[in-house]
Scaffold this motif. Structure first.
Motif, PDB file in Angstrom:
ATOM      1  N   ARG A 157       0.846  -1.207   0.000  1.00 16.45           N
ATOM      2  CA  ARG A 157       0.000   0.000   0.000  1.00 16.45           C
ATOM      3  C   ARG A 157       0.872   1.244   0.000  1.00 16.45           C
ATOM      4  NH1 ARG A 157      -2.386   3.853   3.338  1.00 16.45           N
ATOM      5  NH2 ARG A 157      -1.145   3.207   5.146  1.00 16.45           N
ATOM      6  N   ARG A 158       1.884   1.226   0.840  1.00 17.41           N
ATOM      7  CA  ARG A 158       2.800   2.364   0.893  1.00 17.41           C
ATOM      8  C   ARG A 158       3.610   2.476  -0.396  1.00 17.41           C
ATOM      9  NH1 ARG A 158       4.348   4.088   6.589  1.00 17.41           N
ATOM     10  NH2 ARG A 158       2.580   3.388   7.832  1.00 17.41           N
ATOM     11  N   GLY A 159       3.991   1.329  -0.950  1.00 16.93           N
ATOM     12  CA  GLY A 159       4.751   1.352  -2.193  1.00 16.93           C
ATOM     13  C   GLY A 159       4.000   2.030  -3.323  1.00 16.93           C
ATOM     14  N   VAL A 160       2.685   1.806  -3.404  1.00 19.69           N
ATOM     15  CA  VAL A 160       1.873   2.473  -4.431  1.00 19.69           C
ATOM     16  C   VAL A 160       1.916   3.986  -4.239  1.00 19.69           C
ATOM     17  CG1 VAL A 160      -0.496   2.836  -5.245  1.00 19.69           C
ATOM     18  CG2 VAL A 160       0.352   0.516  -4.836  1.00 19.69           C
ATOM     19  N   ILE A 161       1.788   4.421  -3.000  1.00 22.65           N
ATOM     20  CA  ILE A 161       1.810   5.859  -2.696  1.00 22.65           C
ATOM     21  C   ILE A 161       3.157   6.458  -3.085  1.00 22.65           C
ATOM     22  CG2 ILE A 161       1.746   7.538  -0.810  1.00 22.65           C
ATOM     23  CD1 ILE A 161      -0.227   5.605   0.608  1.00 22.65           C
ATOM     24  N   TYR A 162       4.234   5.753  -2.763  1.00 20.13           N
ATOM     25  CA  TYR A 162       5.571   6.280  -3.048  1.00 20.13           C
ATOM     26  C   TYR A 162       5.870   6.261  -4.544  1.00 20.13           C
ATOM     27  CZ  TYR A 162       5.910   5.569   2.001  1.00 20.13           C
ATOM     28  OH  TYR A 162       5.684   5.589   3.348  1.00 20.13           O
ATOM     29  N   ALA A 163       5.402   5.226  -5.242  1.00 18.74           N
ATOM     30  CA  ALA A 163       5.600   5.169  -6.691  1.00 18.74           C
ATOM     31  C   ALA A 163       4.865   6.319  -7.382  1.00 18.74           C
ATOM     32  CB  ALA A 163       5.120   3.823  -7.238  1.00 18.74           C
ATOM     33  N   GLU A 164       3.654   6.582  -6.944  1.00 21.32           N
ATOM     34  CA  GLU A 164       2.888   7.687  -7.540  1.00 21.32           C
ATOM     35  C   GLU A 164       3.550   9.029  -7.276  1.00 21.32           C
ATOM     36  OE1 GLU A 164      -0.993   7.144  -5.886  1.00 21.32           O
ATOM     37  OE2 GLU A 164      -1.580   5.631  -7.381  1.00 21.32           O
ATOM     38  N   ALA A 165       4.300   9.113  -6.168  1.00 24.46           N
ATOM     39  CA  ALA A 165       4.995  10.361  -5.836  1.00 24.46           C
ATOM     40  C   ALA A 165       6.297  10.512  -6.610  1.00 24.46           C
ATOM     41  CB  ALA A 165       5.283  10.409  -4.339  1.00 24.46           C
ATOM     42  N   GLY A 166       6.770   9.421  -7.232  1.00 23.25           N
ATOM     43  CA  GLY A 166       7.991   9.512  -8.038  1.00 23.25           C
ATOM     44  C   GLY A 166       9.123   8.610  -7.602  1.00 23.25           C
ATOM     45  N   ALA A 167       8.874   7.666  -6.689  1.00 20.14           N
ATOM     46  CA  ALA A 167       9.933   6.754  -6.245  1.00 20.14           C
ATOM     47  C   ALA A 167      10.272   5.763  -7.355  1.00 20.14           C
ATOM     48  CB  ALA A 167       9.501   6.000  -5.001  1.00 20.14           C
ATOM     49  N   ASP A 168      11.527   5.324  -7.346  1.00 19.88           N
ATOM     50  CA  ASP A 168      12.026   4.372  -8.339  1.00 19.88           C
ATOM     51  C   ASP A 168      12.220   2.969  -7.773  1.00 19.88           C
ATOM     52  OD1 ASP A 168      12.675   6.289 -10.591  1.00 19.88           O
ATOM     53  OD2 ASP A 168      13.878   7.158  -8.983  1.00 19.88           O
ATOM     54  N   GLY A 169      12.300   2.831  -6.451  1.00 20.45           N
ATOM     55  CA  GLY A 169      12.542   1.541  -5.823  1.00 20.45           C
ATOM     56  C   GLY A 169      11.817   1.477  -4.494  1.00 20.45           C
ATOM     57  N   LEU A 170      11.607   0.248  -4.011  1.00 25.69           N
ATOM     58  CA  LEU A 170      10.944   0.037  -2.726  1.00 25.69           C
ATOM     59  C   LEU A 170      11.870  -0.777  -1.834  1.00 25.69           C
ATOM     60  CD1 LEU A 170       8.362   0.315  -0.997  1.00 25.69           C
ATOM     61  CD2 LEU A 170       7.566  -1.853  -2.005  1.00 25.69           C
ATOM     62  N   PHE A 171      12.300  -0.183  -0.737  1.00 26.99           N
ATOM     63  CA  PHE A 171      13.216  -0.801   0.215  1.00 26.99           C
ATOM     64  C   PHE A 171      12.396  -1.249   1.416  1.00 26.99           C
ATOM     65  CE2 PHE A 171      17.256   0.172   2.936  1.00 26.99           C
ATOM     66  CZ  PHE A 171      17.507  -1.189   3.065  1.00 26.99           C
ATOM     67  N   VAL A 172      12.480  -2.561   1.727  1.00 20.60           N
ATOM     68  CA  VAL A 172      11.641  -3.138   2.767  1.00 20.60           C
ATOM     69  C   VAL A 172      12.521  -3.852   3.795  1.00 20.60           C
ATOM     70  CG1 VAL A 172       9.515  -4.436   3.177  1.00 20.60           C
ATOM     71  CG2 VAL A 172       9.985  -3.548   0.899  1.00 20.60           C
ATOM     72  N   PRO A 173      13.267  -3.104   4.617  1.00 29.80           N
ATOM     73  CA  PRO A 173      14.146  -3.748   5.593  1.00 29.80           C
ATOM     74  C   PRO A 173      13.369  -4.508   6.662  1.00 29.80           C
ATOM     75  CG  PRO A 173      14.039  -1.386   6.010  1.00 29.80           C
ATOM     76  CD  PRO A 173      13.325  -1.628   4.708  1.00 29.80           C
TER      77      PRO A 173
END
Length: 261
Positions: A157-173
């Motif tokens: 869910r957060r990844g979708v929000i960040y991608a729409e904002a312009g993120a290029d990668g999703l880091f899930v530590p």
């Protein structure tokens, strides 16, 4: 020319995070494809705690030093939370990091409201343009948000929000189980980055699962400081010089890794 973004398109990019210019030179000498920093290790090397405490001027100077020691390799900077809660200030800070030579940044939500990180990402993208690789870190696992079974869905869910904002990668530590990894990879179009963590599958399995980036994080710097503490304690106790030479890189070897001028 292979860009930092290209390194995320296939296979698994392994990043043994550097914590200063010297460690960046060592990592470069070992054949790394890119250099990434660890915010914790960099802060500790400068005598500051991790957690957006490092003054921005020091972070920018560290970036410039690492870029110089990396001798042309792409450099990604652990940008913590951007050193401010004001998206405009975060964008200004990111612009300085880019001018110092960074090709990518990590920026984290700390497990907080994803809208804030999205606003920061939007501001950064508007300030620096499309070339910077923005790796959005969500701390769903590190912050222990919700029940374990629901964390992959929350990360997505957060990844979708960040991608729409312009993120290029999703880091899930903190994500380590194969089923959860597969769920996150399948549920996002962003390349997924994981952190070295107890219980995490090996590189071959992560690549099979579709993970595109694996980071050591602060692990190497913690290990180096732990080894130094052990040796220093022994030296303080008995003054024995021998143990310090065991496994050490020689003066000439270290000196040869450092760029001239």
């Amino acid at each position: 020319m292979t860009t930092f973004r290209d390194l995320h398109r296939s296979g698994l990019l392994i990043l043994p995070n550097a914590w200063d210019a010297g460690s960046a030179a060592v990592v470069r000498s070992l054949g790394a494809k890119a250099i990434a920093t660890t915010s914790a290790g960099c802060a500790w090397s400068l005598g500051w705690p991790d957690g957006d405490a490092l003054p921005v001027d020091r972070a920018v100077a560290m970036c410039a030093d690492v870029v110089r020691a990396s001798q042309g390799l792409p450099v990604s900077v652990d940008f913590e939370g951007g050193y401010s809660d004001d998206p405009k200030e975060v964008a200004d800070n990111a612009r300085r990091i880019v001018l110092a030579g960074a090709h990518g940044i990590n920026i984290e939500d700390g497990g907080g409201d994803p809208a804030l990180l999205a606003a920061k990402i939007e501001a950064i993208r508007a300030a620096v343009g499309p070339s910077l690789f923005i790796n959005a870190r969500t701390d769903v696992w590190l912050a222990g948000l919700g029940e374990a079974a629901g964390r992959p869905a929350e990360a997505l869910r957060r990844g979708v929000i960040y991608a729409e904002a312009g993120a290029d990668g999703l880091f899930v530590p903190g994500l380590t189980d194969a089923d959860g990894i597969a769920e996150v990879v399948a549920g996002t179009n962003l390349p997924v980055n994981l952190l070295a963590f107890p219980g995490l599958p090996g590189a071959a399995e992560l690549e099979r699962l579709g993970v595109r980036r694996l980071s050591a994080g602060s692990g190497l710097s913690s290990a180096a400081y732990g080894r130094a503490a052990s040796l220093a304690a022994a030296f303080l106790k008995d003054g024995d010089s021998g143990p310090m030479m065991e496994g050490a890189l020689g003066w000439g070897e270290m000196n040869a890794m450092m760029p001239q001028g």
